[in-house]
Enzyme design. Structure first.
Site, PDB file in Angstrom:
ATOM      1  N   CYS A 153      80.917   2.856 175.312  1.00 18.07           N
ATOM      2  CA  CYS A 153      79.628   3.407 175.762  1.00 18.07           C
ATOM      3  C   CYS A 153      78.583   3.347 174.640  1.00 18.07           C
ATOM      4  O   CYS A 153      77.395   3.212 174.899  1.00 18.07           O
ATOM      5  CB  CYS A 153      79.786   4.829 176.288  1.00 18.07           C
ATOM      6  SG  CYS A 153      80.507   5.971 175.113  1.00 18.07           S
ATOM      7  N   CYS A 173      56.079  12.775 137.779  1.00 14.04           N
ATOM      8  CA  CYS A 173      56.775  13.474 136.696  1.00 14.04           C
ATOM      9  C   CYS A 173      56.048  14.797 136.396  1.00 14.04           C
ATOM     10  O   CYS A 173      54.836  14.803 136.182  1.00 14.04           O
ATOM     11  CB  CYS A 173      56.810  12.592 135.453  1.00 14.04           C
ATOM     12  SG  CYS A 173      57.445  13.445 133.999  1.00 14.04           S
ATOM     13  N   CYS A 205      54.824  14.731 132.293  1.00 11.25           N
ATOM     14  CA  CYS A 205      53.716  13.915 131.795  1.00 11.25           C
ATOM     15  C   CYS A 205      52.745  13.503 132.904  1.00 11.25           C
ATOM     16  O   CYS A 205      51.785  12.768 132.654  1.00 11.25           O
ATOM     17  CB  CYS A 205      54.253  12.667 131.092  1.00 11.25           C
ATOM     18  SG  CYS A 205      54.899  11.448 132.238  1.00 11.25           S
ATOM     19  N   CYS A 249      61.946   8.778 134.057  1.00 14.51           N
ATOM     20  CA  CYS A 249      60.482   8.648 134.047  1.00 14.51           C
ATOM     21  C   CYS A 249      60.127   7.501 133.105  1.00 14.51           C
ATOM     22  O   CYS A 249      60.595   7.445 131.972  1.00 14.51           O
ATOM     23  CB  CYS A 249      59.810   9.943 133.588  1.00 14.51           C
ATOM     24  SG  CYS A 249      58.045   9.713 133.252  1.00 14.51           S
ATOM     25  N   CYS A 273      58.054   9.057 129.964  1.00 13.53           N
ATOM     26  CA  CYS A 273      58.836   9.941 129.078  1.00 13.53           C
ATOM     27  C   CYS A 273      60.112   9.252 128.596  1.00 13.53           C
ATOM     28  O   CYS A 273      60.717   9.674 127.618  1.00 13.53           O
ATOM     29  CB  CYS A 273      59.225  11.224 129.786  1.00 13.53           C
ATOM     30  SG  CYS A 273      57.853  12.184 130.389  1.00 13.53           S
ATOM     31  N   HIS A 310      80.016  11.032 174.632  1.00 14.60           N
ATOM     32  CA  HIS A 310      79.691   9.917 175.515  1.00 14.60           C
ATOM     33  C   HIS A 310      78.223   9.533 175.287  1.00 14.60           C
ATOM     34  O   HIS A 310      77.375  10.397 175.092  1.00 14.60           O
ATOM     35  CB  HIS A 310      79.920  10.326 176.971  1.00 14.60           C
ATOM     36  CG  HIS A 310      79.641   9.219 177.949  1.00 14.60           C
ATOM     37  ND1 HIS A 310      80.278   7.991 177.891  1.00 14.60           N
ATOM     38  CD2 HIS A 310      78.791   9.160 179.006  1.00 14.60           C
ATOM     39  CE1 HIS A 310      79.824   7.222 178.883  1.00 14.60           C
ATOM     40  NE2 HIS A 310      78.919   7.904 179.563  1.00 14.60           N
TER      41      HIS A 310
HETATM   42 ZN   LIG Z   1      57.195  11.694 132.519  1.00 14.91          ZN
END
Ligand SMILES: [Zn+2]
Length: 405
Positions: free
Chosen positions: A71, A222, A225, A274, A277, A355
């Site tokens: 089905c 982020c 930063c 990141c 960073c 079903h």
């Molecule tokens: Zn960052």
């Protein structure tokens, strides 16, 4: 397909194409490159035939035999069979002209045979047998049949993926594994998205992609930063979480979409690196639709896997039949992006005893497809807590709206 020789099928396909052109079937959908390719291909078929026989496309109200817990397959095939762009492509066997792969398009052939059984106006049959398709599918995706309760959504993903592989217009480009879906920042988001999409089409381009593929943007911010970055992923369906029901209030599809696209805080352990960073920092992540597909498949994720078991949510989620606006989940200022519902895959019962059925829209209204039985249903009967996969097609009114940054 019972009672139809290959020769007959070929002959009726040419007539069928003519019927579809004359019935404006092709103007129904967005006129984009694919449609024009389809139209040209159809005209090609028309020119080579001097066969005056006219085949009428059947009503499509034909059931599928259950050949042993199938089905899940039947319900999904009915939904796909009501996806006009795929139906017409399959019935006219346009993949034979498009296909560059050395591989035989066996699964596509079997799929097309099932659709012929469902739409052949000259056959008096009320039921078609999908056995050949099922056998080939099991061969192509071993292990799928190991599930005790096959999941229709997974079946859909596997089926579309396998069909795409067979009819890929770019079979020779190496299908690389997961590449980092990122290109140099400094581009505007829309350009970045377009570049990633172009890259995707260089490897993967087929009727399946034309219809079902869209692009999802995941934007990261982020917290340390404030650096923004984007990643882009191709999707063939949106799998939406179902929010917990608020006391008495109903859950709407919009609530699921809101939850899906809401900003999510990621802690250091779960965040990607990141770029600025150069380490894992706390960040926020948000999903949006960068490129809207012609057909959007929405999966209401009713099954939750916990460590020991799977549970099913039976929360009633209401959804619009027409004018579902996904614009708010697209890029900023993309305006309304409207979709109309044309098929629903339903799951009834429990995790272990379930079903699948389908409700599909044709020119004369909605029908319930329950394996071999097909019965008309009213619009008021469509919205139930069993709705599992929703198929929406983009409505013409918005086909010209462009995606802006
Ligand atoms: Zn960052």
């Amino acid at each position: 397909m019972p009672g139809a020789s290959d020769a007959n099928t070929e002959g009726s396909c040419e007539a069928l194409c003519r019927t579809m052109v004359s019935q404006n079937g092709l103007q129904r959908e967005t006129a984009d490159i694919s449609q024009s390719v389809l139209y040209t291909s159809l005209m090609g078929l028309l020119l080579i035939t001097d066969n005056e026989e006219q085949l009428t496309l059947g009503s499509g109200r034909v059931g599928l035999r259950n050949i042993g817990n199938t089905c899940f397959l039947n319900s999904i095939v009915q939904c796909l069979s009501h996806t006009h762009g795929l139906r017409d492509y399959s019935l006219c066997k346009l993949y034979k002209q498009e296909k560059f792969s050395k591989e035989d398009a066996k699964l596509m052939e079997a799929f097309s045979q099932v659709l012929s059984g469902l739409w052949d106006g000259n056959e008096g049959d009320t039921v078609t047998n999908p056995r050949q398709l099922y056998i080939l599918f099991k061969g192509a995706v071993p292990g799928f049949s190991d599930y005790s309760q096959q999941d229709a959504q997974e079946f859909l993903r596997f089926l579309l993926d396998k069909l795409h592989t067979e009819i890929n217009r770019r079979p020779y480009s190496r299908r690389a594994g997961k590449e980092p879906e990122q290109i140099n920042s400094g581009f505007r988001i829309s350009e970045e998205g377009a570049a990633m999409w172009k890259k995707h089409l260089e490897r993967d381009d087929s009727r399946i992609v034309d219809l079902f593929s869209g692009q999802l943007r995941s934007s990261l911010h982020c917290s340390l930063c404030s650096h923004h970055s984007n990643t882009f992923d191709v999707f063939c369906d949106l799998s939406l979480p179902i929010p917990k029901r608020r006391s008495a209030g109903e859950v709407r599809l919009k609530d699921c979409l809101d939850l899906f696209s809401q900003e999510e805080k990621l802690d250091k352990e779960n965040s990607p690196m990141c770029e600025r960073c150069n380490r894992h920092t706390e960040c926020t992540k948000q999903l949006s639709i960068q490129r809207f597909p012609q057909v959007i498949v929405i999966h209401l994720n009713r099954f939750t896997m916990s460590r020991w078991s799977i549970s099913k949510s039976t929360v009633y989620v209401s959804f619009p039949l027409t004018n579902l606006d996904l614009g708010p989940y697209g890029s900023v200022n993309c305006g309304p992006v409207l979709y109309d519902l044309y098929a629903i895959c339903n799951h009834t019962g429990t995790v272990n005893m379930g079903h699948y059925t389908a409700c599909c829209l044709d020119e004369n209204g909605w029908c319930l497809y329950n394996d071999s039985s097909v019965t008309p249903v009213s619009e008021s009967q469509l919205q139930t807590n069993q709705a599992y996969v929703l198929f929406y097609r983009r409505s013409n009114s918005t086909s010209t709206s462009t995606v802006k940054k």
